[in-house]
Every structure is written in C-alpha cells, then in structure tokens.
Design a protein around this motif. Structure first.
Motif, mmCIF file in Angstrom:
data_model
loop_
_atom_site.group_PDB
_atom_site.id
_atom_site.type_symbol
_atom_site.label_atom_id
_atom_site.label_comp_id
_atom_site.label_asym_id
_atom_site.label_seq_id
_atom_site.Cartn_x
_atom_site.Cartn_y
_atom_site.Cartn_z
ATOM 1 N N TRP A 68 -3.903 -0.462 13.644
ATOM 2 C CA TRP A 68 -3.324 0.196 15.077
ATOM 3 C C TRP A 68 -1.843 0.012 14.885
ATOM 4 C CZ3 TRP A 68 -0.541 -0.725 19.193
ATOM 5 C CH2 TRP A 68 -0.461 0.039 20.202
ATOM 6 N N ILE A 69 -1.180 -0.770 14.264
ATOM 7 C CA ILE A 69 0.303 -1.096 14.157
ATOM 8 C C ILE A 69 0.762 0.227 13.241
ATOM 9 C CG2 ILE A 69 2.127 -2.448 13.433
ATOM 10 C CD1 ILE A 69 0.682 -4.767 14.546
ATOM 11 N N ILE A 70 0.119 0.080 12.168
ATOM 12 C CA ILE A 70 0.548 1.145 11.296
ATOM 13 C C ILE A 70 0.447 2.550 11.634
ATOM 14 C CG2 ILE A 70 -0.066 2.202 9.056
ATOM 15 C CD1 ILE A 70 -0.968 -0.693 8.266
ATOM 16 N N ARG A 71 -0.670 2.884 12.478
ATOM 17 C CA ARG A 71 -1.003 4.332 12.810
ATOM 18 C C ARG A 71 -0.001 4.558 14.006
ATOM 19 N NH1 ARG A 71 -5.314 6.891 10.665
ATOM 20 N NH2 ARG A 71 -6.895 5.291 9.906
ATOM 21 N N HIS A 72 0.230 3.566 15.086
ATOM 22 C CA HIS A 72 0.724 3.992 16.092
ATOM 23 C C HIS A 72 2.408 3.412 16.686
ATOM 24 C CE1 HIS A 72 -2.877 5.739 17.640
ATOM 25 N NE2 HIS A 72 -3.297 4.506 17.142
ATOM 26 N N ILE A 73 2.611 2.234 15.940
ATOM 27 C CA ILE A 73 3.688 1.625 16.385
ATOM 28 C C ILE A 73 4.877 1.786 15.211
ATOM 29 C CG2 ILE A 73 5.047 -0.851 16.689
ATOM 30 C CD1 ILE A 73 3.002 0.164 18.769
ATOM 31 N N LEU A 74 4.609 1.840 14.001
ATOM 32 C CA LEU A 74 5.484 2.131 12.855
ATOM 33 C C LEU A 74 6.049 3.538 12.932
ATOM 34 C CD1 LEU A 74 4.156 0.174 9.814
ATOM 35 C CD2 LEU A 74 5.677 -0.544 11.427
ATOM 36 N N PRO A 75 5.075 4.460 13.137
ATOM 37 C CA PRO A 75 5.868 5.789 13.479
ATOM 38 C C PRO A 75 6.631 5.985 14.561
ATOM 39 C CG PRO A 75 3.675 5.956 13.172
ATOM 40 C CD PRO A 75 3.786 4.682 13.303
ATOM 41 N N LYS A 76 6.822 5.205 15.733
ATOM 42 C CA LYS A 76 7.736 5.117 16.580
ATOM 43 C C LYS A 76 8.785 4.273 16.241
ATOM 44 C CE LYS A 76 5.529 3.257 20.358
ATOM 45 N NZ LYS A 76 4.781 2.773 21.617
ATOM 46 N N PHE A 77 8.497 3.350 15.414
ATOM 47 C CA PHE A 77 9.884 2.375 14.870
ATOM 48 C C PHE A 77 10.704 3.335 13.805
ATOM 49 C CE2 PHE A 77 7.889 -1.926 15.372
ATOM 50 C CZ PHE A 77 8.352 -2.176 16.638
ATOM 51 N N LYS A 78 10.070 4.147 13.274
ATOM 52 C CA LYS A 78 10.714 4.989 12.182
ATOM 53 C C LYS A 78 11.592 6.124 12.762
ATOM 54 C CE LYS A 78 9.680 7.852 7.933
ATOM 55 N NZ LYS A 78 8.734 8.441 7.195
ATOM 56 N N GLU A 79 10.830 6.875 13.951
ATOM 57 C CA GLU A 79 11.776 7.605 14.575
ATOM 58 C C GLU A 79 12.854 7.114 15.383
ATOM 59 O OE1 GLU A 79 10.869 10.466 18.631
ATOM 60 O OE2 GLU A 79 9.155 9.839 17.349
ATOM 61 N N GLN A 80 12.613 5.970 15.916
ATOM 62 C CA GLN A 80 13.622 5.168 16.497
ATOM 63 C C GLN A 80 14.910 4.742 15.831
ATOM 64 O OE1 GLN A 80 12.445 7.082 19.271
ATOM 65 N NE2 GLN A 80 14.028 5.415 20.345
ATOM 66 N N CYS A 81 14.458 4.480 14.495
ATOM 67 C CA CYS A 81 15.383 3.948 13.506
ATOM 68 C C CYS A 81 16.165 5.272 12.921
ATOM 69 C CB CYS A 81 14.797 3.143 12.189
ATOM 70 S SG CYS A 81 14.235 1.511 12.587
#
Length: 119
Positions: free
Chosen positions: A98-111
């Motif tokens: 779930w983290i790989i699918r949903h959280i990491l894309p958000k983190f990547k965008e924000q970074c």
C-alpha cells in the motif's frame, strides 16, 4: 532551505526511484515483496532510509519543507520503519504494498516540487 536539507530530499527521491526500479525488475510489487533474498530486503532497507531521512529533517532547525507532506503519511512511514527495524519477519506486506502504491508516489511528487522550487 539549507543545502543539507535539500540533499535529504534528493536522497529520498533517489530511494523512491530505486524502489521503482526493483518493482519494475521483479515485474510487480507482489513479485518483489515475495522475493526473500534480494528484492524484499532491498525495498525494506530503502523504506527505512526514506523514513530516517524524514526524521533527520524533522529534527533539523530548517524543516519548513515538511509542510509539503501530509503529517499522517510522515508518521506512517516512520511507524513502518520501526516495524521493519524491530520486527523484520512480522512486517505486514500488504501495508508495504500500500505504501509503495499510494504513499511513495505522493512523496515523489512532493520531493520533485521542492526541488523545482529550489532550482
């Protein structure tokens, strides 16, 4: 934003991209997480590193960029880091997926947004 802070953002982004490569090489997130010898350990270590970079930034005097991230997401990634570090065999793979699918894309965008602003 200090040079040290921005370097942590670059490192977080790099670790996310490493996880993306691992998943791509494995063919899917599920395949990667079921590989006990290579892919799963690598993903878990990269997630640990991401959480530790966020924690270092939280503790730094110049942490205004954390406003770019949702507090619950940051708490969640650090909680997962603790599970990985203290109960490696008990890590819930569904949560990691779930983290790989949903959280990491958000983190990547924000970074990426932080880096764009910095440049």
């Amino acid at each position: 934003m200090s040079k040290e802070s921005i370097s942590k953002i670059y490192l977080i982004l790099e670790k996310i991209e490493y996880i993306e490569v691992i998943v791509s090489n494995a063919g899917s997130i599920t395949n990667a997480l079921h590989d006990l010898t290579t892919y799963r350990p690598a993903i878990l270590m990269h997630l640990t590193s991401i959480a530790e970079q966020f924690e270092k930034l939280r503790k730094s005097s110049n942490n205004t960029f954390l406003e770019y991230f949702e507090a619950d997401d940051l708490k969640g990634i650090y909680d997962v880091r603790n599970y990985i570090a203290h109960d490696y065999e008990g890590v819930n793979l569904a949560i990691i997926e779930w983290i790989i699918r949903h959280i990491l894309p958000k983190f990547k965008e924000q970074c990426s947004k932080i880096i764009e602003v910095k440049l």
